[in-house]
Design an enzyme around this catalytic site. Structure first.
Site, PDB file in Angstrom:
ATOM      1  N   TYR B  82       0.860  -1.189   0.000  1.00  0.00           N
ATOM      2  CA  TYR B  82       0.000   0.000   0.000  1.00  0.00           C
ATOM      3  C   TYR B  82       0.891   1.232   0.000  1.00  0.00           C
ATOM      4  CZ  TYR B  82      -3.873   2.937   1.856  1.00  0.00           C
ATOM      5  OH  TYR B  82      -4.853   3.878   2.052  1.00  0.00           O
ATOM      6  N   TYR B 236      -9.502  -4.929   8.876  1.00  0.00           N
ATOM      7  CA  TYR B 236      -8.166  -4.426   9.170  1.00  0.00           C
ATOM      8  C   TYR B 236      -8.189  -3.207  10.081  1.00  0.00           C
ATOM      9  CZ  TYR B 236      -3.662  -2.238   8.716  1.00  0.00           C
ATOM     10  OH  TYR B 236      -2.465  -1.665   9.020  1.00  0.00           O
ATOM     11  N   HIS B 237      -8.981  -2.221   9.672  1.00  0.00           N
ATOM     12  CA  HIS B 237      -8.989  -0.943  10.393  1.00  0.00           C
ATOM     13  C   HIS B 237      -9.572  -1.081  11.782  1.00  0.00           C
ATOM     14  CE1 HIS B 237      -9.419  -0.672   6.038  1.00  0.00           C
ATOM     15  NE2 HIS B 237      -8.500   0.270   6.129  1.00  0.00           N
ATOM     16  N   LYS B 591      -8.693  16.953  17.572  1.00  0.00           N
ATOM     17  CA  LYS B 591      -8.182  16.491  16.282  1.00  0.00           C
ATOM     18  C   LYS B 591      -8.418  17.636  15.295  1.00  0.00           C
ATOM     19  CE  LYS B 591      -7.042  13.023  15.280  1.00  0.00           C
ATOM     20  NZ  LYS B 591      -5.672  12.438  15.367  1.00  0.00           N
ATOM     21  N   ASP B 595      -7.296  14.648   9.542  1.00  0.00           N
ATOM     22  CA  ASP B 595      -6.762  13.471  10.219  1.00  0.00           C
ATOM     23  C   ASP B 595      -7.859  12.746  11.011  1.00  0.00           C
ATOM     24  OD1 ASP B 595      -5.377  11.667  11.764  1.00  0.00           O
ATOM     25  OD2 ASP B 595      -4.323  13.178  12.955  1.00  0.00           O
ATOM     26  N   HIS B 597      -7.445   9.713  12.604  1.00  0.00           N
ATOM     27  CA  HIS B 597      -6.932   8.768  13.617  1.00  0.00           C
ATOM     28  C   HIS B 597      -7.412   9.221  14.985  1.00  0.00           C
ATOM     29  CE1 HIS B 597      -3.901   8.277  10.369  1.00  0.00           C
ATOM     30  NE2 HIS B 597      -3.830   7.019  10.796  1.00  0.00           N
TER      31      HIS B 597
HETATM   32  C1  B12 Z   1      -4.065   2.784  13.948  1.00  0.00           C
HETATM   33  C2  B12 Z   1      -3.652   3.486  12.672  1.00  0.00           C
HETATM   34  C3  B12 Z   1      -4.632   3.696  11.721  1.00  0.00           C
HETATM   35  C4  B12 Z   1      -6.083   3.287  11.913  1.00  0.00           C
HETATM   36  C5  B12 Z   1      -6.797   4.417  12.681  1.00  0.00           C
HETATM   37  C6  B12 Z   1      -7.914   3.959  13.584  1.00  0.00           C
HETATM   38  C7  B12 Z   1      -8.411   5.059  14.460  1.00  0.00           C
HETATM   39  N1  B12 Z   1      -9.718   5.225  14.505  1.00  0.00           N
HETATM   40  O1  B12 Z   1      -7.656   5.765  15.098  1.00  0.00           O
HETATM   41  C8  B12 Z   1      -6.521   3.146  10.439  1.00  0.00           C
HETATM   42  C9  B12 Z   1      -6.207   1.745   9.981  1.00  0.00           C
HETATM   43  C10 B12 Z   1      -7.986   3.442  10.170  1.00  0.00           C
HETATM   44  C11 B12 Z   1      -5.574   4.119   9.779  1.00  0.00           C
HETATM   45  C12 B12 Z   1      -5.828   4.717   8.575  1.00  0.00           C
HETATM   46  C13 B12 Z   1      -4.961   5.589   7.948  1.00  0.00           C
HETATM   47  N2  B12 Z   1      -3.705   5.860   8.287  1.00  0.00           N
HETATM   48 CO1  B12 Z   1      -2.941   5.258   9.914  1.00  0.00          CO
HETATM   49  N3  B12 Z   1      -1.949   4.575  11.416  1.00  0.00           N
HETATM   50  C14 B12 Z   1      -2.314   3.901  12.455  1.00  0.00           C
HETATM   51  C15 B12 Z   1      -1.087   3.523  13.289  1.00  0.00           C
HETATM   52  C16 B12 Z   1      -0.686   2.138  12.874  1.00  0.00           C
HETATM   53  C17 B12 Z   1      -1.245   3.560  14.800  1.00  0.00           C
HETATM   54  C18 B12 Z   1      -1.866   4.805  15.406  1.00  0.00           C
HETATM   55  C19 B12 Z   1      -2.480   4.475  16.750  1.00  0.00           C
HETATM   56  O2  B12 Z   1      -3.684   4.482  16.904  1.00  0.00           O
HETATM   57  N4  B12 Z   1      -1.683   4.136  17.753  1.00  0.00           N
HETATM   58  C20 B12 Z   1      -2.160   3.802  19.078  1.00  0.00           C
HETATM   59  C21 B12 Z   1      -2.464   5.090  19.836  1.00  0.00           C
HETATM   60  C22 B12 Z   1      -2.920   4.785  21.235  1.00  0.00           C
HETATM   61  O3  B12 Z   1      -1.254   5.817  19.866  1.00  0.00           O
HETATM   62  P1  B12 Z   1      -1.098   7.361  19.497  1.00  0.00           P
HETATM   63  O4  B12 Z   1      -2.242   7.867  18.719  1.00  0.00           O
HETATM   64  O5  B12 Z   1       0.256   7.565  18.962  1.00  0.00           O
HETATM   65  O6  B12 Z   1      -1.208   8.063  20.927  1.00  0.00           O
HETATM   66  C23 B12 Z   1      -0.228   7.888  21.919  1.00  0.00           C
HETATM   67  C24 B12 Z   1       0.809   9.001  21.933  1.00  0.00           C
HETATM   68  O7  B12 Z   1       1.113   9.495  20.670  1.00  0.00           O
HETATM   69  C25 B12 Z   1       0.267  10.005  22.871  1.00  0.00           C
HETATM   70  N5  B12 Z   1      -0.744  10.963  22.423  1.00  0.00           N
HETATM   71  C26 B12 Z   1      -1.437  11.038  21.282  1.00  0.00           C
HETATM   72  N6  B12 Z   1      -2.287  12.047  21.313  1.00  0.00           N
HETATM   73  C27 B12 Z   1      -2.162  12.647  22.487  1.00  0.00           C
HETATM   74  C28 B12 Z   1      -2.803  13.757  23.044  1.00  0.00           C
HETATM   75  C29 B12 Z   1      -2.465  14.159  24.331  1.00  0.00           C
HETATM   76  C30 B12 Z   1      -3.186  15.289  24.950  1.00  0.00           C
HETATM   77  C31 B12 Z   1      -1.471  13.465  25.060  1.00  0.00           C
HETATM   78  C32 B12 Z   1      -1.130  13.881  26.424  1.00  0.00           C
HETATM   79  C33 B12 Z   1      -0.846  12.365  24.503  1.00  0.00           C
HETATM   80  C34 B12 Z   1      -1.180  11.967  23.224  1.00  0.00           C
HETATM   81  O8  B12 Z   1      -0.315   9.187  23.856  1.00  0.00           O
HETATM   82  C35 B12 Z   1      -0.906   8.031  23.254  1.00  0.00           C
HETATM   83  C36 B12 Z   1      -0.686   6.844  24.164  1.00  0.00           C
HETATM   84  O9  B12 Z   1       0.608   6.420  24.162  1.00  0.00           O
HETATM   85  C37 B12 Z   1      -0.064   4.602  12.805  1.00  0.00           C
HETATM   86  C38 B12 Z   1       1.395   4.175  12.867  1.00  0.00           C
HETATM   87  C39 B12 Z   1       1.862   3.985  14.281  1.00  0.00           C
HETATM   88  N7  B12 Z   1       2.336   2.831  14.639  1.00  0.00           N
HETATM   89  O10 B12 Z   1       1.760   4.887  15.097  1.00  0.00           O
HETATM   90  C40 B12 Z   1      -0.522   4.829  11.350  1.00  0.00           C
HETATM   91  C41 B12 Z   1      -0.317   6.180  10.701  1.00  0.00           C
HETATM   92  C42 B12 Z   1      -0.618   7.269  11.687  1.00  0.00           C
HETATM   93  N8  B12 Z   1      -1.346   6.198   9.578  1.00  0.00           N
HETATM   94  C43 B12 Z   1      -0.932   6.784   8.572  1.00  0.00           C
HETATM   95  C44 B12 Z   1      -1.744   6.979   7.402  1.00  0.00           C
HETATM   96  C45 B12 Z   1      -1.061   7.622   6.224  1.00  0.00           C
HETATM   97  C46 B12 Z   1      -3.087   6.585   7.354  1.00  0.00           C
HETATM   98  C47 B12 Z   1      -4.029   6.863   6.197  1.00  0.00           C
HETATM   99  C48 B12 Z   1      -4.115   8.335   5.877  1.00  0.00           C
HETATM  100  C49 B12 Z   1      -3.616   6.041   4.972  1.00  0.00           C
HETATM  101  C50 B12 Z   1      -4.327   6.394   3.721  1.00  0.00           C
HETATM  102  N9  B12 Z   1      -3.741   7.194   2.875  1.00  0.00           N
HETATM  103  O11 B12 Z   1      -5.406   5.930   3.505  1.00  0.00           O
HETATM  104  C51 B12 Z   1      -5.381   6.278   6.693  1.00  0.00           C
HETATM  105  C52 B12 Z   1      -6.500   7.294   6.865  1.00  0.00           C
HETATM  106  C53 B12 Z   1      -6.914   7.575   8.265  1.00  0.00           C
HETATM  107  C54 B12 Z   1      -7.629   8.858   8.554  1.00  0.00           C
HETATM  108  N10 B12 Z   1      -8.942   8.917   8.429  1.00  0.00           N
HETATM  109  O12 B12 Z   1      -7.025   9.816   8.932  1.00  0.00           O
HETATM  110  C55 B12 Z   1       0.493   7.265   8.666  1.00  0.00           C
HETATM  111  C56 B12 Z   1       0.632   8.785   8.814  1.00  0.00           C
HETATM  112  C57 B12 Z   1       1.856   9.268   8.073  1.00  0.00           C
HETATM  113  C58 B12 Z   1       2.528  10.458   8.622  1.00  0.00           C
HETATM  114  N11 B12 Z   1       2.179  11.006   9.763  1.00  0.00           N
HETATM  115  O13 B12 Z   1       3.431  10.921   7.973  1.00  0.00           O
HETATM  116  C59 B12 Z   1       1.021   6.429   9.890  1.00  0.00           C
HETATM  117  C60 B12 Z   1       2.087   7.123  10.722  1.00  0.00           C
HETATM  118  C61 B12 Z   1       1.560   5.099   9.319  1.00  0.00           C
HETATM  119  C62 B12 Z   1       2.682   5.294   8.321  1.00  0.00           C
HETATM  120  N12 B12 Z   1       3.920   5.355   8.748  1.00  0.00           N
HETATM  121  O14 B12 Z   1       2.431   5.384   7.159  1.00  0.00           O
HETATM  122  N13 B12 Z   1      -4.475   4.274  10.458  1.00  0.00           N
END
Ligand code: B12
Ligand SMILES: Nc1nc2c(ncn2[C@@H]2O[C@H](COP(=O)(O)OP(=O)(O)OP(=O)(O)O)[C@@H](O)[C@H]2O)c(=O)[nH]1
Ligand SMILES: [Mg+2]
Lengths: 320, 717
Positions: B82, B236-237, B591, B595, B597
């Site tokens: 992808y 998947y999602h 958000k 975006d 996510h």
């Molecule tokens: C899960 C995920 C998805 C899921 C989202 C489900 C959902 N409803 O959230 C699905 C499969 C749907 C998805 C889709 C897409 N995704 Co996505 N996704 C991810 C993934 C694998 C994990 C994110 C996640 O949820 N982590 C778990 C949560 C708990 O962690 P977190 O958000 O990081 O939050 C933690 C910290 O960051 C922090 N934090 C976050 N926010 C806040 C706020 C505060 C106040 C505080 C204190 C802390 C804090 O604390 C949290 C706990 O530790 C990331 C890659 C990765 N491993 O991070 C890619 C990623 C974010 N996705 C990406 C992309 C490109 C997409 C798509 C746009 C792809 C596409 N072109 O179609 C789509 C569209 C989504 C959309 N509508 O925006 C890219 C973004 C690229 C970039 N930033 O340059 C990433 C980085 C993957 C990659 N390397 O390509 N995705």
């Protein structure tokens, strides 16, 4: 006070900070807040305060989004106080009402404040009345107060507003036995929401049920209570709501009911305030004296009856 | 005589209990799905099955062992990575390079404005153009995307759901203008809107018209594009958003049933379209569970389709694409991700997937670089060429454990499917918000397990690397991409027949008012060079734009930490704060931009509330200006920006400006969480961001830092 001027000018941040003050549980804040409110009361605006109450999930927030959009499109300024019921006992709250008021929250002519109810009586939080005084002084045409309707809350909520609206859902006619005389006295308008799609038939039926129940309780000299059908999601029935609100306000003003009501409400709040102060004073005295454990022990030992103990403690506490 | 009464087993059990000093009956471990895994499985565990049939064969009812008789022994799975970023020109270069290096199929990732039906020149999407996928505004972009890639030979998968009509139309027209008849196009369009409302968040219209669009596409492709998969029903999602495997399995199949009904309501016979339904599952780290899931999915789908009256064998067979789990990959010690992805890929293969995407090790940092993408692709090439996994079909069949697990998963998923059916199907359930809430609950539990250390993530909460490696990052200059796209749009708008375009758009709007198949007028409009945004708006006039109401779980995180010292420490700090300040610390979690996510934002919000914060939850897709207004009106102490789609360098400075505009003396502090490459930290700090919380942040530690920073900030007054 500088803050007063800023509020009257309608400065958003100052209005917000003033609401924080009136909601604060800190003594120092409460002092300032009293001063502030006393000043603001002298410069009243012309707001109409409307209460929207109803069971969780009937669509109050969605309705306000929809009805509010209609009002701001007519150039009204709209202040919204959403008392969020989602408070927990130990933790904080997630205030999610705004996720349902997406469109109006963008509009520069709105001010939307969510407040966690903290499970306080009737779902009305400390400071809601004061907050509405602030928004009034700031020049908002309408002030909406969203509260969850549970138990006694309608009575408290209805004492905050010029028009009190109960929002119900299709099928809630079954609960009509529950809406005894009380509520018909407090609510001016009944809105049956979700009059759309598959729910339409049920909604009309519910409206009819309400109408007949209300006519049964109607007092002779009273206006007919209005039952309106709307769909917050499809934005239908909104003109009817504003028409009805305006009608009631006009009529109430004409008959003097409008001011009479505000006067009654003032009495209500004075009484509440006095009660609160007395109650907290008494509580302090009770605990400082430690009479209760003392007498309770005697009751336990069968040295006196409970009623005797109550009487003595009461006398003793009120003596000072 | 069964095993358990047999001496051999008794002796084993005694030895086990002696070695472990545990009763055998206590020696179970519970999975996220609530399945008890026993330390040993025996022949007895193959009995009393209601779904799995012992002795079944690959390519035969109930297809547990695979859709085909020969599977990889005849042809290995398709390596389908992808990808998409920036402009069509750049993505096209990237695709061609990949195809030369052994990739077999294409899979297009569109940027978020395209997903949500906005053109690149729309103000609403300023920070998002070309950032998280490729920007497509007109059919000209689509033609560039497939420049020198013959569409009659290449199978193309497109992840598109919201703006599915203009994008599929553009693909068809691009093919035609390349000289390829639509009947020769092969590939897949995702076209799965239900999971968008649940977890992926790139919907445009409300559920009902969206379902109609899905059905239109199934109808059109079944008649005119015989080699094209009309839908990719995606679990998947859901798993990526936090669902366990039972939820993923059940909701995906229940979605599938809903689509079958939608297509049948158009008067199609089930066998007209069912052979072209395809699926998409995530493969996470639970090695055996994932294998069992694919086997269970095929077993259940065959049963479901039989019940729908399918007669054609191909209607009964579930074919699926898989992707290894992105959420299992970490920002910390990122080379570990290569290992994780390899094991996950192996699960997918042992489970019998038809095609596979393997993630790059820089998944939690940014879009893959050329180098990280190469390693990801090679993971599959090595599996195919060096390990021998292609030589035997369904090699784990007959394993007591795998067969039992397949049955257990099937049972649990079936129970949920039945529940949803009783509710009236997935559209209803989704509208009520129940599946989303269940998934969020599951996600919150997982977070609590990692934060408390009861689940080990190597390099994150244990075995940390004292010397974190620094890695290269793909950087996309979205301002340049946006400028390029705007120029291209201008050129097209000047050269096209404006009157004809307007007429075509009016036709489309009118068609949306009745039952016409909307793809047909869409193709007309796209041919005339209407933009993706214009087509989307023409439909929006009739359908409106959907705003999701968001529900929140509460108490799930806190419950996991009852009596936990660190948790109580934060609770106490908050209580103290309330005593001093007259209210609890109040944080707005937001958000911004397109975006979608929301997993992280939701988890942080609910966990913070459990610790005692008052948390304002903003809706999706807010503009920085709206956030500023919201924050100031509610007089919050802090804003927590959750940003994962790389819009932060545009959106955060905008937010700061927005705050100052309303209140020049604003003291609201701003935190940023999500995907922030190391290189951007300095930029954000310079823009007055108070703290940054990257992937893997422990939420309790983050909360403590937040409350401390808020207190510091207040004491400066
Ligand atoms: C899960 C995920 C998805 C899921 C989202 C489900 C959902 N409803 O959230 C699905 C499969 C749907 C998805 C889709 C897409 N995704 Co996505 N996704 C991810 C993934 C694998 C994990 C994110 C996640 O949820 N982590 C778990 C949560 C708990 O962690 P977190 O958000 O990081 O939050 C933690 C910290 O960051 C922090 N934090 C976050 N926010 C806040 C706020 C505060 C106040 C505080 C204190 C802390 C804090 O604390 C949290 C706990 O530790 C990331 C890659 C990765 N491993 O991070 C890619 C990623 C974010 N996705 C990406 C992309 C490109 C997409 C798509 C746009 C792809 C596409 N072109 O179609 C789509 C569209 C989504 C959309 N509508 O925006 C890219 C973004 C690229 C970039 N930033 O340059 C990433 C980085 C993957 C990659 N390397 O390509 N995705
Ligand atoms: N069909 C239909 N559903 C509606 C309508 N208005 C609201 N809803 C739905 O009802 C649910 C609750 O809406 P809210 O606006 O949050 O209700 P509320 O009364 O403010 O809820 P609380 O603040 O939690 O008490 C949501 O799922 C809405 O989509 C309507 O007019 N028709
Ligand atoms: Mg509400």
């Amino acid at each position: 006070m500088e803050l007063v001027d800023k509020i009257i000018k309608g400065e958003r941040a100052s209005i917000a900070k003033a609401i924080t003050l009136v909601e604060s549980s800190k003594d120092a804040d409460q002092q300032i807040s009293r001063q502030l409110i006393s000043e603001l009361i002298k410069k009243p605006g012309e707001s109409i305060r409307v209460g929207f109450s109803g069971p969780p999930g009937v669509g109050k927030s969605t309705f306000i989004e929809s009805f509010g959009s209609y009002l701001v499109s007519q150039n009204y300024k709209l202040g919204i106080l959403a008392i969020d019921p989602s408070s927990q006992i130990t933790g904080g709250s997630i205030l999610g009402d705004k996720t349902r008021m997406v469109e109006i929250s963008k509009n520069p002519n709105t001010f939307i404040r969510s407040t966690p109810s903290r499970g306080s009586l009737g779902g009305i939080s400390m400071g809601t009345r004061e907050a509405s005084i602030i928004l009034d002084a700031a020049g908002y045409d309408f002030i909406f107060i969203e509260t969850v309707g549970v138990g006694q809350s309608e009575i408290v909520a209805s004492n905050l507003v010029d028009i009190f609206t109960l929002i119900v859902g299709p099928g809630s006619g079954d609960e009509l036995q529950g809406i005894k005389k009380g509520i018909t006295e407090y609510a001016d308008i009944f809105i049956v929401n979700k009059n759309d799609g598959e729910l339409k038939i049920e909604a009309s039926k519910t409206a009819a049920d309400y109408k007949s129940a209300l006519s049964y309780y109607k007092k002779l000299d009273e206006l007919e209570k209005q039952v309106l059908l709307v769909s917050a999601i499809e934005q239908t029935g909104m003109e009817n709501v504003i028409k009805t609100i305006n009608q009631i306000i006009d009529q109430n003003k004409l008959k003097g009911i409008f001011d009479e009501r505000r006067a009654d409400q003032l009495e209500y709040w004075i009484e509440e305030e006095v009660k609160n102060i007395i109650a907290s004073d008494i509580t302090k005295r009770l605990t400082s004296k430690g009479n209760i454990p003392k007498y309770s022990e005697k009751v336990m030992k069968n040295e006196m009856s409970m009623y005797e103990a109550v009487e003595r403690i009461t006398k003793d506490t009120l003596k000072q | 005589m069964t095993n358990k009464s047999n001496n051999g087993f008794n002796t084993w059990q005694k030895s086990f209990e002696k070695e472990t000093k545990k009763n055998f009956s206590d020696a179970k471990s519970e999975t996220d799905e609530g399945i008890d895994i026993k330390p040993v499985y025996t022949k007895d565990d193959l009995e009393n099955f209601s779904f799995v049939q012992n002795n079944s064969l690959p390519g035969q009812w109930p297809y547990t062992r695979g859709p085909k008789a020969s599977m990889y022994t005849n042809r290995p799975w398709t390596i389908r990575q992808y990808a998409g970023f920036s402009t069509a020109e750049e993505s096209n270069e990237f695709y061609k390079k990949n195809l030369e290096s052994g990739q077999k199929g294409l899979s297009v990732a569109f940027d978020l404005p395209t997903h949500r039906g906005y053109d690149s020149d729309d103000d609403l999407v300023m920070g998002d153009v070309g950032k998280a996928g490729v920007a497509i505004d007109t059919v000209e972009d689509m033609k560039i995307l497939f420049n020198n890639i013959p569409l009659d030979q290449m199978s193309v998968s497109m992840t598109m759901n919201g703006a599915v009509l203009p994008i599929l139309a553009s693909f068809i027209v691009a093919g035609e203008e390349q000289g390829v008849d639509r009947s020769l196009l092969s590939g897949t369009i995702q076209n799965d809107i239900l999971k968008e409302f649940m977890v992926r968040n790139t919907y445009i219209y409300p559920p009902e018209p969206s379902m109609k669009i899905v059905a239109d596409i199934i109808e059109f492709t079944s008649k005119e594009m015989p080699k094209f998969n009309s839908i990719s029903i995606s679990g998947y999602h859901m798993q990526e958003a936090g669902a366990d495997n039972v939820l993923e399995l059940a909701y995906t199949l229940a979605d599938g049933m809903e689509y079958v009904r939608a297509a049948m309501s158009k008067g199609l016979d089930v066998d007209d379209f069912a052979p072209r339904l395809s699926f998409f599952f995530a493969i996470g780290t639970d090695f055996f569970m994932e294998i069992a899931k694919l086997r269970a999915a095929r077993t259940l789908w065959a049963k479901i389709m039989k019940d729908f009256g399918a007669k054609n064998e191909r209607s009964l067979i579930l074919r699926t694409h898989c992707q290894t789990s992105g959420v299992s990959l970490t920002e910390k010690d990122p080379y570990n991700n290569i290992i994780r992805t390899s094991y996950e890929a192996m699960s997918a293969i042992l489970g019998g997937t038809q095609s596979l995407h393997t993630n790059s090790f820089d998944e939690a940092i940014a879009l893959p670089t050329d180098e990280s993408a190469r390693i990801a692709r090679n993971t599959q090439l090595i599996l195919q060429n060096e390990t021998g996994v292609t030589k035997t079909v369904d090699p784990l069949a007959g394993s007591y454990f795998i067969e039992n697990l397949t049955e257990e998963l099937s049972k649990k998923a079936w129970d949920i499917i039945k529940e949803i059916e009783e509710l009236g199907g997935m559209t209803k359930a989704v509208k009520a918000g129940i599946p989303k809430l269940k998934i969020e609950e599951s996600a919150t539990k997982k977070q609590a397990k990692v934060d408390s250390g009861s689940r080990v993530v190597v390099g994150v909460n244990k075995y940390k690397n004292p010397k974190e490696p620094s890695v290269d990052v793909r950087v996309i200059d979205n301002n340049r991409v946006r400028d390029d796209q705007i120029k291209k749009i201008q050129v097209i708008k000047e050269s096209r027949d404006t009157k004809a375009v307007e007429k075509a758009l009016t036709n489309l709007t009118n068609a949306a008012k009745d039952e016409t198949n909307l793809l047909i007028p869409c193709i007309e409009a796209i041919k005339l060079r209407a933009t993706v945004g214009e087509v989307s708006k023409a439909l929006e006039q009739v359908y409106g734009r959907h705003f999701a109401k968001s529900l929140s779980v509460s108490g799930v995180y806190g419950k996991h930490f009852e009596g936990d010292k660190e948790f109580m420490k934060v609770e106490n700090k908050i209580r103290e704060f309330e005593n001093v300040n007259g209210r609890r610390p109040r944080v707005l979690v937001v958000k911004m931009g397109q975006d979608g996510h929301d997993r992280g934002a939701k988890i942080v919000a609910t966990s913070f509330a459990d610790m005692g914060f008052d948390v304002d939850m903003g809706p999706l897709f807010q503009s920085p200006k709206d956030v500023a207004k919201d924050a100031i009106e509610n007089d919050v102490h802090a804003i927590g920006v959750s940003t994962l789609a790389a819009g932060h360098k545009t959106l955060v400075p905008e937010l700061m400006r927005g705050l100052k505009e309303i209140d020049p003396n604003s003291k609201i502090i701003v935190f940023v969480g999500g995907i922030i490459p190391e290189q951007d930290y300095e930029f954000l700090y310079k823009n007055n961001v108070s703290a940054i919380f990257g992937p893997g942040s422990n939420i309790i530690e983050s909360a403590e830092k937040v409350i401390d920073l808020i207190s510091d900030n207040l004491s400066k007054e």
